[in-house]
Design a protein around this motif. Structure first.
Motif, PDB file in Angstrom:
ATOM      1  N   ASN A  63       0.043  10.113  10.081  1.00  0.00           N
ATOM      2  CA  ASN A  63       1.212  10.666   9.393  1.00  0.00           C
ATOM      3  C   ASN A  63       2.492  10.440  10.189  1.00  0.00           C
ATOM      4  O   ASN A  63       3.567  10.213   9.613  1.00  0.00           O
ATOM      5  CB  ASN A  63       0.998  12.149   9.118  1.00  0.00           C
ATOM      6  N   THR A  64       2.384  10.487  11.509  1.00  0.00           N
ATOM      7  CA  THR A  64       3.543  10.197  12.357  1.00  0.00           C
ATOM      8  C   THR A  64       3.956   8.737  12.205  1.00  0.00           C
ATOM      9  O   THR A  64       5.150   8.426  12.110  1.00  0.00           O
ATOM     10  CB  THR A  64       3.219  10.497  13.832  1.00  0.00           C
ATOM     11  N   ARG A  65       2.968   7.863  12.163  1.00  0.00           N
ATOM     12  CA  ARG A  65       3.277   6.434  11.979  1.00  0.00           C
ATOM     13  C   ARG A  65       3.924   6.190  10.616  1.00  0.00           C
ATOM     14  O   ARG A  65       4.905   5.444  10.499  1.00  0.00           O
ATOM     15  CB  ARG A  65       2.000   5.598  12.114  1.00  0.00           C
ATOM     16  N   ALA A  66       3.377   6.810   9.562  1.00  0.00           N
ATOM     17  CA  ALA A  66       3.940   6.642   8.223  1.00  0.00           C
ATOM     18  C   ALA A  66       5.385   7.121   8.178  1.00  0.00           C
ATOM     19  O   ALA A  66       6.269   6.453   7.620  1.00  0.00           O
ATOM     20  CB  ALA A  66       3.096   7.403   7.202  1.00  0.00           C
ATOM     21  N   ALA A  67       5.644   8.283   8.780  1.00  0.00           N
ATOM     22  CA  ALA A  67       7.010   8.823   8.789  1.00  0.00           C
ATOM     23  C   ALA A  67       7.951   7.924   9.586  1.00  0.00           C
ATOM     24  O   ALA A  67       9.124   7.756   9.210  1.00  0.00           O
ATOM     25  CB  ALA A  67       7.007  10.231   9.367  1.00  0.00           C
ATOM     26  N   ALA A  68       7.462   7.337  10.683  1.00  0.00           N
ATOM     27  CA  ALA A  68       8.300   6.448  11.493  1.00  0.00           C
ATOM     28  C   ALA A  68       8.672   5.191  10.737  1.00  0.00           C
ATOM     29  O   ALA A  68       9.809   4.703  10.809  1.00  0.00           O
ATOM     30  CB  ALA A  68       7.582   6.091  12.793  1.00  0.00           C
ATOM     31  N   ILE A  69       7.727   4.648   9.984  1.00  0.00           N
ATOM     32  CA  ILE A  69       8.037   3.481   9.151  1.00  0.00           C
ATOM     33  C   ILE A  69       9.054   3.868   8.092  1.00  0.00           C
ATOM     34  O   ILE A  69      10.022   3.131   7.831  1.00  0.00           O
ATOM     35  CB  ILE A  69       6.758   2.904   8.524  1.00  0.00           C
ATOM     36  N   GLY A  70       8.879   5.033   7.479  1.00  0.00           N
ATOM     37  CA  GLY A  70       9.858   5.494   6.498  1.00  0.00           C
ATOM     38  C   GLY A  70      11.240   5.637   7.100  1.00  0.00           C
ATOM     39  O   GLY A  70      12.247   5.238   6.486  1.00  0.00           O
ATOM     40  N   ALA A  71      11.309   6.166   8.326  1.00  0.00           N
ATOM     41  CA  ALA A  71      12.606   6.360   8.978  1.00  0.00           C
ATOM     42  C   ALA A  71      13.287   5.042   9.291  1.00  0.00           C
ATOM     43  O   ALA A  71      14.515   4.978   9.405  1.00  0.00           O
ATOM     44  CB  ALA A  71      12.424   7.173  10.260  1.00  0.00           C
ATOM     45  N   SER A  72      12.489   3.979   9.421  1.00  0.00           N
ATOM     46  CA  SER A  72      13.065   2.669   9.751  1.00  0.00           C
ATOM     47  C   SER A  72      13.529   1.900   8.519  1.00  0.00           C
ATOM     48  O   SER A  72      14.115   0.820   8.647  1.00  0.00           O
ATOM     49  CB  SER A  72      12.033   1.831  10.515  1.00  0.00           C
TER      50      SER A  72
END
Length: 305
Positions: A158-167
């Motif tokens: 979930n942290t990885r998914a959110a980081a991709i979204g933030a980028s």
């Protein structure tokens, strides 16, 4: 033949079962399971991915929907795992011969054979499939006595998914449509789907007609306008049998499809059926993040697992 194998499996289980056990509450009731099961059987594709990701290689598993018998991305660690038929057609004789000490299934697929499985070994079920892959992953971890590891692995995803979204920058505001084309049944996929859950974790929104906490809806061509979005991701049979190819061409050449804003903008894209739909497990979830990152041109390893 089955009765003989079943009797042998039950005798072996009675002789070798660990003395320590835990009570697991699940959709079918309460079952005592061994603290450290050594011979685990898993009866869903997404469950197989979960077990492997948790470091547990099953002795038997439902075969992959496409593969001989496993998807390529999990075939290596499953080299010695016995295929048991499809999720909807489990071979009980082969399963009993494996003498498992724990069986993990799913009510949606195997409700009718729960009693037969329970006669072979302690059996627990997850309740549903569709968008429940993360809930199921944690359930499997809990059943295996790996609660903390399961929670940490999901948090990392979930942290990885959110980081991709933030980028994604302003692209995070795009609405994403999901459509599956198959001969005889075309469906719009809503939020309670494998891919729908992942889009939500990334932070991507859905078009108004698809902003529904449901699985999917079969539609006819007059509903093509409901397939529109800023981006349209669609999938069909990866193997491309002739009938599937003809069906996909029929829909994507229809004037209503060609008039969709997402299509006219060049943002309708075919994606992997395995990754976005049929695989359904945590490895496919990470692969979907990889595909999304590639489509949007961002770093897929902004946060790694």
């Amino acid at each position: 033949m089955f009765r003989t194998l079943l009797a042998a499996a039950l005798l072996a289980l009675g002789l070798a079962a660990p003395t320590a056990a835990r009570e697991i509450t699940h959709v079918m009731g309460v079952t005592e399971v061994p603290d450290a099961p050594q011979r685990v059987v898993i009866l869903t594709n997404e469950g197989t991915e979960a077990l492997l990701h948790l470091g547990v290689v099953p002795v038997g598993a439902a075969q992959s929907w496409d593969g001989d018998p496993w998807y390529d991305h999990i075939a290596g660690p499953l080299a010695d795992t016995v295929p048991l038929g499809t999720e909807s057609g489990i071979n009980l004789e082969i399963l009993a011969a494996l003498e498992p000490d724990l069986i993990i299934g799913n009510k949606v697929r195997q409700e009718k054979i729960y009693d037969q499985l329970s006669a072979i070994a302690p059996t627990v079920y997850a309740e549903d499939l569709s968008g429940d892959w993360q809930k199921n992953y944690q359930f499997y971890a809990d059943v295996l006595g790996l609660h903390e590891q399961g929670a940490a692995n999901l948090a990392a995803f979930n942290t990885r998914a959110a980081a991709i979204g933030a980028s994604l920058g302003d692209s995070i505001n795009e609405t994403i449509s999901l459509v599956r084309f198959s001969p005889g049944r075309t469906r719009i996929y809503y939020k309670d789907t494998f891919a729908g859950v992942i889009l939500d974790k990334v932070g991507l929104k859905r078009p108004a007609p698809q902003d529904r906490q449901e699985f999917a809806e079969e539609v006819q061509k007059e509903r093509i306008p409901d397939m529109d979005g800023d981006r349209i991701f669609y999938f069909s049979a990866d193997a491309d049998p002739e009938e599937a190819v003809a069906n996909l061409a029929e829909w994507t050449n229809d004037p209503l499809w060609l008039n969709l804003e997402g299509v006219k903008a060049g943002k309708a894209q075919r994606v992997s059926e395995l990754v976005w739909n049929t695989g359904g497990g945590i490895y496919c979830a990470h692969m979907m993040l990889d595909e999304l990152a590639a489509i949007y041109g961002v770093d897929p390893q902004a946060v790694t697992d």
